[in-house]
Design an enzyme around this catalytic site. Structure first.
Site, PDB file in Angstrom:
ATOM      1  N   GLY A 139       1.888  -8.709   7.982  1.00 34.22           N
ATOM      2  CA  GLY A 139       1.170  -8.413   6.746  1.00 34.22           C
ATOM      3  C   GLY A 139       1.082  -9.560   5.753  1.00 34.22           C
TER       4      GLY A 139
ATOM      5  N   ASP B  80       7.228  -1.374  -0.620  1.00 33.98           N
ATOM      6  CA  ASP B  80       7.008   0.075  -0.652  1.00 33.98           C
ATOM      7  C   ASP B  80       8.363   0.740  -0.909  1.00 33.98           C
ATOM      8  OD1 ASP B  80       5.869   2.595  -0.312  1.00 33.98           O
ATOM      9  OD2 ASP B  80       5.863   2.496   1.862  1.00 33.98           O
TER      10      ASP B  80
HETATM   11  P1  IMP Z   1       8.989  -0.837   3.045  1.00 35.56           P
HETATM   12  O1  IMP Z   1      10.069  -1.252   4.015  1.00 35.56           O
HETATM   13  O2  IMP Z   1       8.925   0.640   2.882  1.00 35.56           O
HETATM   14  O3  IMP Z   1       9.043  -1.558   1.730  1.00 35.56           O
HETATM   15  O4  IMP Z   1       7.637  -1.118   3.762  1.00 35.56           O
HETATM   16  C1  IMP Z   1       7.070  -2.319   3.807  1.00 35.56           C
HETATM   17  C2  IMP Z   1       6.094  -2.368   4.953  1.00 35.56           C
HETATM   18  O5  IMP Z   1       5.422  -1.108   5.168  1.00 35.56           O
HETATM   19  C3  IMP Z   1       5.019  -3.346   4.601  1.00 35.56           C
HETATM   20  O6  IMP Z   1       5.364  -4.648   5.062  1.00 35.56           O
HETATM   21  C4  IMP Z   1       3.815  -2.777   5.296  1.00 35.56           C
HETATM   22  O7  IMP Z   1       3.749  -3.277   6.606  1.00 35.56           O
HETATM   23  C5  IMP Z   1       4.044  -1.289   5.384  1.00 35.56           C
HETATM   24  N1  IMP Z   1       3.279  -0.541   4.352  1.00 35.56           N
HETATM   25  C6  IMP Z   1       3.779   0.164   3.316  1.00 35.56           C
HETATM   26  N2  IMP Z   1       2.800   0.719   2.579  1.00 35.56           N
HETATM   27  C7  IMP Z   1       1.641   0.337   3.151  1.00 35.56           C
HETATM   28  C8  IMP Z   1       0.249   0.588   2.830  1.00 35.56           C
HETATM   29  O8  IMP Z   1      -0.138   1.268   1.866  1.00 35.56           O
HETATM   30  N3  IMP Z   1      -0.656   0.025   3.663  1.00 35.56           N
HETATM   31  C9  IMP Z   1      -0.305  -0.745   4.738  1.00 35.56           C
HETATM   32  N4  IMP Z   1       0.967  -1.002   5.066  1.00 35.56           N
HETATM   33  C10 IMP Z   1       1.941  -0.466   4.280  1.00 35.56           C
HETATM   34 MG    MG Z   2       4.153  -5.336   7.222  1.00 35.36          MG
END
Ligand code: IMP
Ligand code: MG
Length: 174
Positions: free
Chosen positions: A38, A96
């Site tokens: 990403g 996120d």
């Molecule tokens: P976290 O570990 O929950 O902070 O998630 C981070 C990862 O989840 C990011 O690097 C994204 O790959 C994915 N992610 C979280 N929300 C979204 C979204 O709205 N669209 C696309 N990918 C997301």
């Molecule tokens: Mg990602």
């Protein structure tokens, strides 16, 4: 899909973030590590605006999950340069729940860097499950599923130059 942040808005904020990062490190060497996949667009736009001596590497962090459920996070650091006694800046697309960044930072710290900071394009409001906050954030967004500028839905849409929200028919209609 609906445009949430235009290409011009993204470019303007990334330039501001680059300016802040240049000021923060004040010419000191930096190792910037993009979290695959990403971060690729932000990484490539950002590094061209950084002025200190720069090394660039990547780390892969994938959580095997469906649309919303969390799976186990697997970190592959084999493509990373040596970060021992280096200042490190991690770059990711979105903060996120925070688990990805939190776990990648913990892994980096085992390698004895001088410092580890983080920069993300987006932070989703009301979703954080860890105490850590990224050091640099371009945009806070509402809790909606977004794509573009590196962010994907099932590995598509990363190439959009803007950020858009996916509407229910985009998600369920394939
Ligand atoms: P976290 O570990 O929950 O902070 O998630 C981070 C990862 O989840 C990011 O690097 C994204 O790959 C994915 N992610 C979280 N929300 C979204 C979204 O709205 N669209 C696309 N990918 C997301
Ligand atoms: Mg990602």
């Amino acid at each position: 899909m609906k445009e949430l942040i235009s290409e011009q808005q993204v470019q303007a904020r990334v330039a501001e973030m680059a300016h802040d990062i240049n000021a923060q490190y004040a010419g000191k060497p930096l190792t910037i590590i993009g979290i695959m996949t990403g971060s690729i667009i932000l990484l490539s736009d950002l590094i061209r605006q950084l002025t200190m001596p720069l090394r660039v590497g990547v780390v892969q962090a994938s959580s095997y999950r469906g649309e919303t459920e969390r799976g186990e996070l697997v970190i592959n650091a084999s493509l990373m340069p040596d970060i021992r006694q280096r200042d490190v800046l991690l770059v990711d697309d979105i903060y996120d729940t925070g688990h990805t960044l939190n776990e990648v930072i913990a892994r980096m710290l085992e390698l004895s860097p001088t410092s580890v900071r983080s920069a993300v394009l987006l932070r989703k409001q009301g979703r954080q499950e860890v105490a850590l906050q990224p050091d640099h954030v371009c945009f806070d967004i509402p809790d909606e599923f977004v794509v573009g500028y590196g962010l994907d839905y099932q590995d598509e849409y990363r190439n959009l130059p803007f950020v858009a929200t996916l509407e229910p028919h985009d998600i369920h209609g394939n």
